[in-house]
Design a protein around this motif. Structure first.
Motif, mmCIF file in Angstrom:
data_model
loop_
_atom_site.group_PDB
_atom_site.id
_atom_site.type_symbol
_atom_site.label_atom_id
_atom_site.label_comp_id
_atom_site.label_asym_id
_atom_site.label_seq_id
_atom_site.Cartn_x
_atom_site.Cartn_y
_atom_site.Cartn_z
ATOM 1 N N ARG A 94 -6.827 -5.785 -32.068
ATOM 2 C CA ARG A 94 -6.795 -6.832 -31.032
ATOM 3 C C ARG A 94 -6.381 -8.196 -31.601
ATOM 4 N NH1 ARG A 94 -11.175 -3.962 -29.714
ATOM 5 N NH2 ARG A 94 -12.485 -5.474 -30.770
ATOM 6 N N ILE A 113 -22.808 -15.332 -34.906
ATOM 7 C CA ILE A 113 -22.094 -14.204 -34.297
ATOM 8 C C ILE A 113 -20.581 -14.433 -34.293
ATOM 9 C CG2 ILE A 113 -22.391 -15.032 -31.885
ATOM 10 C CD1 ILE A 113 -22.640 -11.992 -31.140
ATOM 11 N N PHE A 114 -20.175 -15.689 -34.155
ATOM 12 C CA PHE A 114 -18.734 -15.966 -34.126
ATOM 13 C C PHE A 114 -18.115 -15.758 -35.525
ATOM 14 C CE2 PHE A 114 -20.461 -18.262 -30.474
ATOM 15 C CZ PHE A 114 -19.604 -17.837 -29.473
ATOM 16 N N TYR A 118 -13.005 -8.284 -27.344
ATOM 17 C CA TYR A 118 -13.381 -6.891 -27.076
ATOM 18 C C TYR A 118 -13.572 -6.622 -25.583
ATOM 19 C CZ TYR A 118 -16.412 -2.778 -26.917
ATOM 20 O OH TYR A 118 -16.962 -1.562 -26.624
ATOM 21 N N ILE A 120 -20.691 -5.009 -33.303
ATOM 22 C CA ILE A 120 -20.782 -5.955 -32.186
ATOM 23 C C ILE A 120 -20.171 -5.391 -30.893
ATOM 24 C CG2 ILE A 120 -20.971 -8.083 -33.551
ATOM 25 C CD1 ILE A 120 -17.938 -8.415 -33.226
ATOM 26 N N CYS A 121 -19.652 -4.168 -30.947
ATOM 27 C CA CYS A 121 -18.987 -3.595 -29.773
ATOM 28 C C CYS A 121 -19.897 -2.587 -29.072
ATOM 29 C CB CYS A 121 -17.690 -2.895 -30.189
ATOM 30 S SG CYS A 121 -16.541 -3.997 -31.044
ATOM 31 N N ARG A 123 -17.255 -2.472 -21.066
ATOM 32 C CA ARG A 123 -17.469 -3.094 -22.371
ATOM 33 C C ARG A 123 -18.333 -4.339 -22.202
ATOM 34 N NH1 ARG A 123 -11.755 -3.195 -25.687
ATOM 35 N NH2 ARG A 123 -11.197 -0.978 -25.432
ATOM 36 N N LYS A 124 -19.215 -4.546 -23.157
ATOM 37 C CA LYS A 124 -20.128 -5.688 -23.074
ATOM 38 C C LYS A 124 -19.658 -6.808 -23.992
ATOM 39 C CE LYS A 124 -24.988 -6.797 -23.347
ATOM 40 N NZ LYS A 124 -26.300 -6.340 -23.770
ATOM 41 N N ASP A 125 -19.630 -8.005 -23.470
ATOM 42 C CA ASP A 125 -19.311 -9.162 -24.302
ATOM 43 C C ASP A 125 -20.391 -9.292 -25.376
ATOM 44 O OD1 ASP A 125 -17.728 -11.980 -24.297
ATOM 45 O OD2 ASP A 125 -19.828 -12.290 -24.810
ATOM 46 N N PRO A 126 -19.996 -9.453 -26.643
ATOM 47 C CA PRO A 126 -21.017 -9.489 -27.693
ATOM 48 C C PRO A 126 -21.898 -10.742 -27.646
ATOM 49 C CG PRO A 126 -18.816 -9.786 -28.636
ATOM 50 C CD PRO A 126 -18.633 -9.485 -27.190
ATOM 51 N N VAL A 127 -21.421 -11.826 -27.047
ATOM 52 C CA VAL A 127 -22.198 -13.074 -27.053
ATOM 53 C C VAL A 127 -23.110 -13.172 -25.832
ATOM 54 C CG1 VAL A 127 -22.109 -15.581 -27.256
ATOM 55 C CG2 VAL A 127 -20.290 -14.198 -28.296
ATOM 56 N N ASP A 141 -19.188 -13.528 -37.552
ATOM 57 C CA ASP A 141 -19.077 -12.069 -37.632
ATOM 58 C C ASP A 141 -17.877 -11.564 -36.829
ATOM 59 O OD1 ASP A 141 -21.203 -11.957 -39.313
ATOM 60 O OD2 ASP A 141 -22.504 -10.760 -38.021
ATOM 61 N N ILE A 142 -17.591 -12.219 -35.703
ATOM 62 C CA ILE A 142 -16.425 -11.817 -34.906
ATOM 63 C C ILE A 142 -15.137 -12.109 -35.691
ATOM 64 C CG2 ILE A 142 -15.114 -12.332 -32.789
ATOM 65 C CD1 ILE A 142 -17.812 -12.690 -31.321
ATOM 66 N N TYR A 146 -14.912 -9.397 -38.275
ATOM 67 C CA TYR A 146 -14.570 -8.131 -37.623
ATOM 68 C C TYR A 146 -13.065 -8.048 -37.370
ATOM 69 C CZ TYR A 146 -14.202 -4.589 -33.977
ATOM 70 O OH TYR A 146 -13.825 -3.485 -33.246
ATOM 71 N N TRP A 163 -8.864 -15.559 -27.354
ATOM 72 C CA TRP A 163 -9.821 -16.498 -27.957
ATOM 73 C C TRP A 163 -9.232 -17.010 -29.276
ATOM 74 C CZ3 TRP A 163 -15.566 -14.352 -27.663
ATOM 75 C CH2 TRP A 163 -15.897 -14.143 -26.326
#
Lengths: 339, 339
Positions: free
Chosen positions: A210, A196-197, A224, B93-94, B5-9, A199-200, A203, A233
């Protein structure tokens, strides 16, 4: 003597460390005012700290003497002690561990009046090198499952000593917050067969609203869903689970981006206190699940602008009054071209 | 306009509420210094707040006029708005939700210079009654899954207005921290067929080393693994999942114990700021899991003595420099006989 106690309802450990109530406090009662040097972390004061466990120092200089640039000593008021034998006790709803662990202070500079962001990129690289080497060393102690490195800059971010330093705590359990990230990342990996990181990273390379700054190896952005205004981050672009595996050349790229961010934060946020936290994979232990493919080390920088209050304690959710895209714009604008 | 907003992780929602950056601040730059009254929450200033949604007031007095003892108004700088339609959006992811919710202020007294702990037991009972009635009312809005009520007392506990007040936030998701408690309690219930909180009540009745005070219906103690020095939990002795189901007579017992604790805290902790948080079961909704048997409402009181810093942010664990048994002894000693 410290003790780790587990909350009976949720998977949260607390370190009961009453010796820490004795620790000295360098700041004025109103917060950020500083006492002048020298302090126990200054060059020339080496005999006032516990004996050093690591340092970067000039040839022909001696341990616990002047001549160092970065110096690591055990915390004089430790949350955990390395000499404590491991013991686990369950008594009904009460579960405890003995306070065995390492608690070290990484003194980032011999100079009383410099902050991490004032140091040269080469000097910050030495600090990052020390982070890595201490982690590699503590991995060998099989009592420890995890090693957290963090920095509290300024009184309202939790610092009690003003002289620039980071802290390292090695503990016999995997922390709750780390476990949440590991499980979240693992779930994503099981579903999509991708980190997932990673992918972040991708993104943010395609969506620059951002983004703050990047170089060949690292990327810094406002996430996000940040808990705090101006939260940042920092992610390595290449998939690496363990910070310990970062190569020397990469450490200097990390330091370059850190320096730029610290300069921008100082300018953008009026020298706000902050926390810097290194998130990495737990030590690999036989019989334990591995997160090599699914987890990706990173750093979080959390400026201390808002206060955590009843809503946050009660829900685990956060109210952030600054739109993340606006925060990124401010931080991006103040990134220096040259450092 | 707010957005969730939801943290993706990890399963953590953040409320991005930029209007809140405009809210006024009553305290001096150095923290706890107060501005003199009157303020917008004072009696006689009713037209300076949004229109009241509930109040306890004398006969023959009119809404939004003087004559009340407890008054509820929408927050002028809300984290969420009740008129916002529900909308859910997922984009890679958002993931976001529109900021629909209720954010209310419960003004605990018309008097600018009184704190919750200064009020009579009868007056505190009215405040608790208002907590219950607002929760019962908001349960009817089917957009909401959870209602949190909390109080931030003092600037370092996150208060921006000094006049004594609590806050209520109703949200369309079950908060992370609540979910953790629900799951922890449910796991215990599945294993032992007993409520863990009922077992905690029984444990403290048999082991008085962390007990502070009790009456016929409630029990207050320092928990086994508290995050913060002098942290206090208040539990009803009888198993009740929802605070909303508390009966009138029980509310007065709750207020009696609250008053005693607030008097003791003031004396023991040199008038420390604190957060008070009400933990209750989510609203019962068709098709959703019920926690009637396994969860037990309670209150947490968290004095703001230590600072949350890098270690806590990075691990979700806490370092507490005060031994819980010692904290309980101090608080117990200062409980007044008569109030």
């Amino acid at each position: 003597m410290s003790e780790l106690r587990k909350d009976p309802v949720i998977d949260r450990w607390v370190i009961i460390a009453n010796e820490r109530s004795l620790k000295p406090y360098d700041f004025g009662v109103h917060g950020e005012l500083r006492k002048p040097g020298p302090c126990v972390f200054c060059e020339g004061m080496e005999t006032h700290t516990p004996k050093e466990v690591f340092s970067i120092r000039g040839n022909h200089t001696e341990k616990n003497q002047p001549g160092w640039t970065v110096r690591v000593v055990p915390n004089k008021f430790p949350a955990l002690r390395i000499e404590e034998p491991f013991a686990h006790c369950v008594d009904g709803i009460c579960e405890s561990l003995s306070g065995s662990g390492a608690h070290e202070v990484i003194i980032e500079t011999p100079d009383h009046y410099l902050e991490l962001g004032d140091l040269s990129v080469d000097h910050i690289t030495e600090v990052m090198y020390v982070y890595r080497e201490r982690m590699r060393n503590l991995e060998k102690d099989h009592r420890f499952r995890y090693c957290i490195i963090f920095k509290n800059q300024g009184a309202s971010a939790g610092a009690s000593i003003q002289h620039a330093h980071s802290q390292l705590i090695a503990i016999p359990v995997i922390p709750k917050r780390v476990k949440e990230e590991l499980l979240g990342a693992d779930k994503y990996y099981q579903e999509k067969n991708r980190c997932i990181f990673c992918d972040i990273v991708q993104y943010h390379q395609n969506n620059n609203q951002r983004m703050i700054v990047e170089n060949d190896h690292f990327l810094a952005f406002v996430p996000y869903a940040p808990r705090f205004p101006y939260e940042i981050w920092i992610l390595p672009k290449k998939h690496v689970s363990h910070f310990m595996k970062t190569e020397d050349q990469e450490l200097s790229y990390l330091s370059e981006i850190l320096k730029k961010l610290l300069v921008s934060m100082k300018k953008s946020l009026n020298d706000s206190p902050y926390n810097l936290i290194l998130h990495t994979t737990p030590f690999e232990r036989k019989g334990e699940k591995s997160y090599l493919e699914s987890y990706h080390w990173h750093m979080e920088m959390l400026p201390t602008i808002t206060k955590v209050a009843g809503f946050e304690w009660g829900t685990g959710f956060y109210i952030n009054p600054v739109i993340p895209e606006d925060a990124a714009e401010v931080l991006r604008k103040n990134i220096p071209d040259k450092i």
